[in-house]
Write an enzyme that holds these catalytic residues in place. Structure first.
Site, PDB file in Angstrom:
ATOM      1  N   ILE A  81     -23.118 -18.895   7.939  1.00  0.00           N
ATOM      2  CA  ILE A  81     -22.605 -17.522   7.970  1.00  0.00           C
ATOM      3  C   ILE A  81     -23.745 -16.535   7.730  1.00  0.00           C
ATOM      4  CG2 ILE A  81     -20.966 -15.926   6.856  1.00  0.00           C
ATOM      5  CD1 ILE A  81     -19.709 -18.343   8.413  1.00  0.00           C
ATOM      6  N   ASP A  82     -23.737 -15.425   8.460  1.00  0.00           N
ATOM      7  CA  ASP A  82     -24.770 -14.406   8.270  1.00  0.00           C
ATOM      8  C   ASP A  82     -24.236 -13.241   7.432  1.00  0.00           C
ATOM      9  OD1 ASP A  82     -23.276 -12.781  10.007  1.00  0.00           O
ATOM     10  OD2 ASP A  82     -24.597 -13.112  11.724  1.00  0.00           O
ATOM     11  N   VAL A  83     -25.019 -12.182   7.310  1.00  0.00           N
ATOM     12  CA  VAL A  83     -24.645 -11.037   6.470  1.00  0.00           C
ATOM     13  C   VAL A  83     -23.413 -10.296   6.981  1.00  0.00           C
ATOM     14  CG1 VAL A  83     -26.990 -10.669   5.590  1.00  0.00           C
ATOM     15  CG2 VAL A  83     -26.251  -9.463   7.656  1.00  0.00           C
TER      16      VAL A  83
END
Length: 130
Positions: free
Chosen positions: A14-16
């Site tokens: 998962i990214d920001v």
């Protein structure tokens, strides 16, 4: 022949923005292709014994729907078209609801292990595209 690989999205993917990072989709697709090669009875060793390697030369991917942590995804892979030494695999990623999250066309080339130049695709690969 189509392969299907089931995965669960992990927190490290998962990214920001709170969804799967775009680069992770490429990794998912690679896992899906490896599943296809295994199902087709074309693991690395088969090509190696023929003095051949397969090299990915192009990936065209469309991101359709975001995926989030904990989601169950299915990665499909099937032959699309074959050339002399290049071939294209079509891949799709679906969520548990059957919604298309991404699709891609992945072009690979069969390469001679010694000369590092393209080489005609062997019949053991070619037969899957007929």
């Amino acid at each position: 022949m189509e392969s299907r690989l089931e995965i669960i999205v992990r927190s490290t993917e998962i990214d920001v923005n709170g969804h799967v990072n775009n680069a992770k989709y490429l990794e998912y697709l690679e896992w899906g292709r490896e599943e296809w090669y295994e199902l087709a009875e074309l693991p690395y060793e088969v090509f190696s014994q023929m003095g051949i390697q397969t090299v990915t030369v192009n990936i065209s991917i469309n991101y359709k729907k975001e995926c989030k942590q904990g989601e169950h995804l299915t990665i499909t892979c099937h032959p699309e078209r074959m050339g002399r030494s290049s071939y294209v695999l079509k891949q799709e990623i679906y969520n548990k609801l059957g919604e298309l999250c991404a699709d891609a066309l992945v072009t690979s080339v069969t390469m001679d292990h010694q000369t590092r130049k393209s080489r005609e695709a062997p019949d053991v690969l070619r037969k899957h595209f007929e």
